[in-house]
Design a protein around this motif. Structure first.
Motif, PDB file in Angstrom:
ATOM      1  N   ALA A 436      27.936  32.350  34.984  1.00 58.86           N
ATOM      2  CA  ALA A 436      28.871  32.500  36.101  1.00 58.86           C
ATOM      3  C   ALA A 436      29.777  31.281  36.220  1.00 58.86           C
ATOM      4  CB  ALA A 436      28.096  32.716  37.404  1.00 58.86           C
ATOM      5  N   GLN A 437      29.212  30.101  36.101  1.00 62.85           N
ATOM      6  CA  GLN A 437      30.011  28.877  36.208  1.00 62.85           C
ATOM      7  C   GLN A 437      31.047  28.791  35.097  1.00 62.85           C
ATOM      8  OE1 GLN A 437      26.597  26.310  36.188  1.00 62.85           O
ATOM      9  NE2 GLN A 437      26.666  25.943  38.393  1.00 62.85           N
ATOM     10  N   ARG A 438      30.693  29.224  33.909  1.00 61.97           N
ATOM     11  CA  ARG A 438      31.661  29.215  32.801  1.00 61.97           C
ATOM     12  C   ARG A 438      32.822  30.167  33.080  1.00 61.97           C
ATOM     13  NH1 ARG A 438      28.208  29.361  27.121  1.00 61.97           N
ATOM     14  NH2 ARG A 438      27.171  27.326  27.357  1.00 61.97           N
ATOM     15  N   GLU A 439      32.515  31.316  33.627  1.00 58.78           N
ATOM     16  CA  GLU A 439      33.577  32.286  33.920  1.00 58.78           C
ATOM     17  C   GLU A 439      34.553  31.723  34.939  1.00 58.78           C
ATOM     18  OE1 GLU A 439      35.731  36.005  34.007  1.00 58.78           O
ATOM     19  OE2 GLU A 439      34.499  34.948  32.567  1.00 58.78           O
ATOM     20  N   TYR A 440      34.032  31.079  35.968  1.00 62.46           N
ATOM     21  CA  TYR A 440      34.915  30.569  37.008  1.00 62.46           C
ATOM     22  C   TYR A 440      35.697  29.336  36.569  1.00 62.46           C
ATOM     23  CZ  TYR A 440      33.560  34.004  40.411  1.00 62.46           C
ATOM     24  OH  TYR A 440      33.379  35.197  41.073  1.00 62.46           O
ATOM     25  N   GLU A 441      35.277  28.707  35.481  1.00 63.17           N
ATOM     26  CA  GLU A 441      36.085  27.619  34.921  1.00 63.17           C
ATOM     27  C   GLU A 441      37.390  28.144  34.324  1.00 63.17           C
ATOM     28  OE1 GLU A 441      33.744  25.498  32.124  1.00 63.17           O
ATOM     29  OE2 GLU A 441      32.479  24.521  33.620  1.00 63.17           O
ATOM     30  N   VAL A 442      37.391  29.413  33.929  1.00 58.44           N
ATOM     31  CA  VAL A 442      38.579  29.977  33.272  1.00 58.44           C
ATOM     32  C   VAL A 442      39.228  31.099  34.072  1.00 58.44           C
ATOM     33  CG1 VAL A 442      37.751  29.334  30.976  1.00 58.44           C
ATOM     34  CG2 VAL A 442      37.150  31.588  31.903  1.00 58.44           C
ATOM     35  N   LEU A 443      38.602  31.512  35.177  1.00 57.21           N
ATOM     36  CA  LEU A 443      39.153  32.610  35.973  1.00 57.21           C
ATOM     37  C   LEU A 443      40.511  32.224  36.549  1.00 57.21           C
ATOM     38  CD1 LEU A 443      38.802  35.394  37.391  1.00 57.21           C
ATOM     39  CD2 LEU A 443      37.798  34.130  39.310  1.00 57.21           C
ATOM     40  N   THR A 444      41.471  33.139  36.448  1.00 57.69           N
ATOM     41  CA  THR A 444      42.797  32.901  37.019  1.00 57.69           C
ATOM     42  C   THR A 444      43.201  34.066  37.912  1.00 57.69           C
ATOM     43  OG1 THR A 444      43.984  33.972  35.192  1.00 57.69           O
ATOM     44  CG2 THR A 444      43.514  31.600  34.980  1.00 57.69           C
ATOM     45  N   TYR A 445      43.979  33.740  38.918  1.00 59.89           N
ATOM     46  CA  TYR A 445      44.571  34.746  39.794  1.00 59.89           C
ATOM     47  C   TYR A 445      45.454  35.690  38.978  1.00 59.89           C
ATOM     48  CZ  TYR A 445      47.646  36.392  43.624  1.00 59.89           C
ATOM     49  OH  TYR A 445      48.375  37.142  44.512  1.00 59.89           O
ATOM     50  N   ARG A 446      46.123  35.157  37.981  1.00 62.62           N
ATOM     51  CA  ARG A 446      46.988  35.974  37.123  1.00 62.62           C
ATOM     52  C   ARG A 446      46.199  37.084  36.428  1.00 62.62           C
ATOM     53  NH1 ARG A 446      51.948  35.329  34.308  1.00 62.62           N
ATOM     54  NH2 ARG A 446      51.971  36.421  32.313  1.00 62.62           N
ATOM     55  N   SER A 447      44.979  36.770  35.983  1.00 64.22           N
ATOM     56  CA  SER A 447      44.194  37.766  35.244  1.00 64.22           C
ATOM     57  C   SER A 447      43.697  38.906  36.134  1.00 64.22           C
ATOM     58  CB  SER A 447      42.997  37.094  34.567  1.00 64.22           C
ATOM     59  OG  SER A 447      42.022  36.695  35.522  1.00 64.22           O
ATOM     60  N   LEU A 448      43.769  38.743  37.460  1.00 59.85           N
ATOM     61  CA  LEU A 448      43.381  39.805  38.382  1.00 59.85           C
ATOM     62  C   LEU A 448      44.519  40.785  38.623  1.00 59.85           C
ATOM     63  CD1 LEU A 448      41.409  37.727  41.047  1.00 59.85           C
ATOM     64  CD2 LEU A 448      40.485  38.986  39.100  1.00 59.85           C
ATOM     65  N   GLN A 449      45.699  40.482  38.074  1.00 57.06           N
ATOM     66  CA  GLN A 449      46.862  41.368  38.192  1.00 57.06           C
ATOM     67  C   GLN A 449      46.984  42.169  36.898  1.00 57.06           C
ATOM     68  OE1 GLN A 449      50.340  39.130  39.818  1.00 57.06           O
ATOM     69  NE2 GLN A 449      48.865  37.453  40.065  1.00 57.06           N
ATOM     70  N   PRO A 450      46.677  43.457  36.913  1.00 56.48           N
ATOM     71  CA  PRO A 450      46.532  44.206  35.658  1.00 56.48           C
ATOM     72  C   PRO A 450      47.744  44.161  34.743  1.00 56.48           C
ATOM     73  CG  PRO A 450      46.573  45.666  37.578  1.00 56.48           C
ATOM     74  CD  PRO A 450      46.425  44.288  38.102  1.00 56.48           C
ATOM     75  N   LYS A 451      48.935  44.254  35.287  1.00 58.23           N
ATOM     76  CA  LYS A 451      50.112  44.255  34.416  1.00 58.23           C
ATOM     77  C   LYS A 451      50.200  42.961  33.616  1.00 58.23           C
ATOM     78  CE  LYS A 451      53.035  47.515  36.913  1.00 58.23           C
ATOM     79  NZ  LYS A 451      54.358  47.768  37.530  1.00 58.23           N
ATOM     80  N   LEU A 452      49.949  41.839  34.272  1.00 58.74           N
ATOM     81  CA  LEU A 452      50.003  40.550  33.582  1.00 58.74           C
ATOM     82  C   LEU A 452      48.824  40.392  32.630  1.00 58.74           C
ATOM     83  CD1 LEU A 452      51.090  38.250  36.554  1.00 58.74           C
ATOM     84  CD2 LEU A 452      52.529  39.310  34.804  1.00 58.74           C
ATOM     85  N   ASP A 453      47.673  40.903  33.030  1.00 59.48           N
ATOM     86  CA  ASP A 453      46.486  40.814  32.176  1.00 59.48           C
ATOM     87  C   ASP A 453      46.686  41.578  30.872  1.00 59.48           C
ATOM     88  OD1 ASP A 453      43.699  40.290  31.517  1.00 59.48           O
ATOM     89  OD2 ASP A 453      43.343  42.388  32.005  1.00 59.48           O
ATOM     90  N   PHE A 454      47.190  42.801  30.958  1.00 60.98           N
ATOM     91  CA  PHE A 454      47.429  43.590  29.744  1.00 60.98           C
ATOM     92  C   PHE A 454      48.476  42.919  28.855  1.00 60.98           C
ATOM     93  CE2 PHE A 454      46.257  47.254  32.691  1.00 60.98           C
ATOM     94  CZ  PHE A 454      44.943  47.264  32.270  1.00 60.98           C
ATOM     95  N   LEU A 455      49.487  42.353  29.482  1.00 62.61           N
ATOM     96  CA  LEU A 455      50.530  41.655  28.727  1.00 62.61           C
ATOM     97  C   LEU A 455      49.952  40.434  28.015  1.00 62.61           C
ATOM     98  CD1 LEU A 455      53.637  41.664  28.200  1.00 62.61           C
ATOM     99  CD2 LEU A 455      53.822  40.076  30.132  1.00 62.61           C
ATOM    100  N   ASP A 456      49.156  39.647  28.736  1.00 60.01           N
ATOM    101  CA  ASP A 456      48.582  38.431  28.153  1.00 60.01           C
ATOM    102  C   ASP A 456      47.617  38.749  27.021  1.00 60.01           C
ATOM    103  OD1 ASP A 456      50.033  37.007  29.980  1.00 60.01           O
ATOM    104  OD2 ASP A 456      48.350  36.588  31.328  1.00 60.01           O
TER     105      ASP A 456
END
Length: 670
Positions: A436-456
């Motif tokens: 869990a701690q590793r995930e939150y080290e890289v979690l971004t608000y951008r990745s929670l937005q599907p359009k940007l996530d699919f693009l990235d």
């Protein structure tokens, strides 16, 4: 003056009361007398809508508040009030005062604002401003932040669900069903005398069918029949319970030395790996995040974890298929690269190891952390900083229903040191927290937005990606809805900037809730309507569609245990030629672990009997015609989308229905 007062009692079990109920009307020009409403023990039954007359010596002017009080009649008896309506003499329409709260305790009192949504700047009377302030002060005493563990978002300060205020608890039917359903699943398997066989391996893959009895689904049975197929393996990375990991691969990672010769037989004859990389037809799933996670020890037996890399090819005829798998992050002579041309059992076991990593990532990261715990931050901040009359509170509250209780139950019963994960999952215990701690080290608000996530991730053109297609459509429908509501109450960016309650809310979200998430990237102030709309879109999408995508297929993909095993009891193979069916059976979960995996995924993934479908607002916090019109448009757009998704699925052998609006719950309740 005679005011007609209508009081609606809730419809869930035990909502009614036999206690005395008193009402006082508060207006600009004064208050009515404290009036006892008639027939204690007879009125205020479950689902009742009762009418009363409140008499006043003079006109109260514009109504500001309705004050409700409950006093013990014979024994203390809690009461859930839906709303109060007041008809003023000479006025055509009545005034609605939403409540949707429990009155708990002898002498308890609540004051309700009239249902018109208002920002702080729109309140001018001292009583209105004082009421807002007092409500938030009381809520901030009740709902406090807690650091559950370092390096992850903060949560509600409650040790167990019993510590939560009644207003955010499960209702009685939900609580009873939640407890009973898991017991039913485990009892069914216990009756077959399977769940008690600790440490005993199944004899053969077909033996897993012995736990397919009453607990089954069409997709789970399809999985049982097709799980060995490479095409089905690729399909699950697009449309299974963890559809967010796959990325386009333009260049092979330096730690994944796949040569063109190795995979040539998996490509069409007229191309090469280099050419397909350049065309964008090669994809990668990399589970580096689980590398080095300490493995669980279950009943004195060490479990095993691998961090595989899986290379996939979008074949023009076969669809997305795996073409190379490496089970460790550091290549060496003892870390083979598994290929479809290898001995069939070796290739099968390599794919099982990838699916095992998928179980860890989707349960702990994609599901629990990226939906449940993210939304909990919003929930706590909303309760602390937005009064019930605020338009954003009215918008969000239905999408936060029951989330605090299910999250506390998850922390105490599922991922706690003695929870279910510790008993059957390879990352249970210490490993789960590190993951869990590793995930939150890289979690971004951008990745929670599907359009940007699919693009990235470079997957906007990937064929057969139904999760992406439906998520994008849902995002647009939610955005239309949120934009419509926000535009009713905020005419300009400046109004967003000047809303002190809204700014306190976002500051609490960013600087308290996500304070230990270093790269999250959410600003601590809102400067425009567009920023507000995007954030609200993220919250509603995450609490509805994204949760459904990762939660609702658990049983379908995990009930056939070899397809997505919760743990592995032997280390990853080093020698392709040494893989036997005996090794596979000794590696897969034992009989007892298999039973618990099947039971818990059925319990968590099944359709909830009390589910409120997306867009159905049974508790009507908004009362203005303009807001109700926006909600009605939202429902109609969801219905059109539902019909479109069903038409797309017609005739498909393997249908993707998790993001049908009618199958998405309005909030995270499981």
């Amino acid at each position: 003056m005679e005011y007609k007062v209508t009081v609606a009692t809730g419809t869930s079990e035990y909502s009614g009361t036999n206690n005395y109920i008193f009402v006082t009307l508060v207006g600009e020009k004064g208050e009515s007398e404290r009036t006892m409403l008639d027939n204690p023990g007879l009125d205020f039954c479950r689902g009742a809508v009762d009418d009363y007359i409140v008499r006043c010596a003079a006109d109260l002017g514009r109504l500001i508040l309705v004050r409700l009080e409950k006093k013990k009649y014979w024994v203390e008896d809690n009461w859930f009030c839906n709303y109060v309506k007041v008809s003023v003499p000479g006025e055509i329409s009545s005034h609605t005062f939403p409540c949707y709260r429990w009155l708990v305790g002898d002498g308890v009192m609540v004051e309700l604002r009239e249902g018109t949504a208002k920002k702080l700047s729109e309140d001018s009377l001292p009583q209105e401003i004082a009421h807002r302030k007092a409500e938030l002060q009381e809520r901030q005493k009740t709902y406090r932040w807690l650091t559950w563990a370092p390096g992850i978002p903060k949560c509600i300060d409650c040790k167990t669900e019993a510590d939560l205020p009644q207003d955010v608890r499960f209702d009685n039917e939900k609580r009873s069903d939640f407890v009973r359903s898991l017991h039913i699943a485990l009892l069914e398997l216990s009756l077959k005398k399977l769940a008690i066989k600790f440490g005993k391996s199944w004899d053969d893959l077909d033996d897993f069918k012995r736990i397919f009895w009453k607990l089954r689904s069409p997709l789970a049975e399809y999985t049982m029949e097709h799980w060995r197929e490479d095409g089905f393996f690729g399909y699950q990375l697009l449309n299974g319970s963890n559809p967010r990991m796959i990325k386009r691969c333009r260049a092979l990672p330096s730690n994944f030395p796949v040569s063109g010769d190795m995979v040539q037989s998996s490509l069409i004859p007229t191309t090469t790996l280099k050419e397909e990389l350049k065309k964008g037809n090669i994809f990668l799933v990399d589970h580096a995040i689980v590398d080095g996670i300490p493995a669980n020890v279950i009943r004195d037996q060490k479990q095993h974890i691998a961090a595989p890399l899986c290379l996939l090819y979008e074949h023009p005829e076969k669809g997305l298929i795996p073409i190379a798998i490496q089970l460790e992050q550091k290549p060496d002579k003892d870390t083979p690269i598994f290929l479809p041309s290898d001995p069939p059992l070796a290739w099968l076991l390599a794919k099982i190891w990838v699916r095992h990593a998928e179980f860890q990532v989707f349960q702990v990261l994609s599901h629990l952390l990226r939906t449940h715990l993210v939304v909990e931050v919003i929930c706590v901040a909303t309760l602390r900083h937005l009064p019930a009359v605020h338009p954003i509170y009215k918008l969000l509250t239905p999408h936060l229903r029951f989330t605090l209780e299910i999250n506390i139950r998850g922390r105490t019963q599922l991922i706690s040191p003695d929870g279910i994960f510790k008993r059957v999952v390879s990352t249970g215990g210490e490993g789960l927290l590190i993951l869990a701690q590793r995930e939150y080290e890289v979690l971004t608000y951008r990745s929670l937005q599907p359009k940007l996530d699919f693009l990235d991730r470079g997957v906007t053109k990937l064929r057969g990606y139904f999760y992406r297609n439906h998520a994008m459509m849902l995002w647009d429908v939610i955005q239309n809805f949120v934009s419509g509501i926000v535009s009713l109450y905020y005419k300009s960016d400046r109004e967003v900037e000047k809303d002190a309650e809204l700014q306190a809310w976002i500051k609490d979200v960013a600087m308290e809730g996500f304070v230990d998430v270093p790269h999250f990237g959410l600003a601590s102030e809102l400067k425009s309507k567009d920023e507000l709309i995007t954030l609200l879109n993220v919250v509603i999408f995450t609490s509805t569609a994204q949760h459904a995508a990762t939660n609702n297929g658990q049983f379908d993909w995990c009930a056939w245990v070899p397809n997505t095993p919760c743990t592995m009891r032997q280390p990853p193979p080093r020698d392709k030629d040494a893989v036997t069916m005996g090794l596979i059976m000794d590696t897969l979960p034992d009989i007892s672990q298999s039973c618990v995996q099947m039971a818990i995924t059925w319990h968590l993934g099944r359709a909830q009997p009390d589910a409120i479908p997306m867009g159905q607002y049974v508790e009507q916090y908004f009362t203005e015609p303009a807001a109700l019109k926006v909600i009605d448009t939202f429902r109609k757009e969801l219905q059109v989308l539902e019909e479109h998704i069903m038409a797309q699925n017609e005739g498909l052998e393997l249908q993707y229905l998790y993001l049908c609006p009618s199958r998405i719950e309005n909030s995270i309740t499981i």
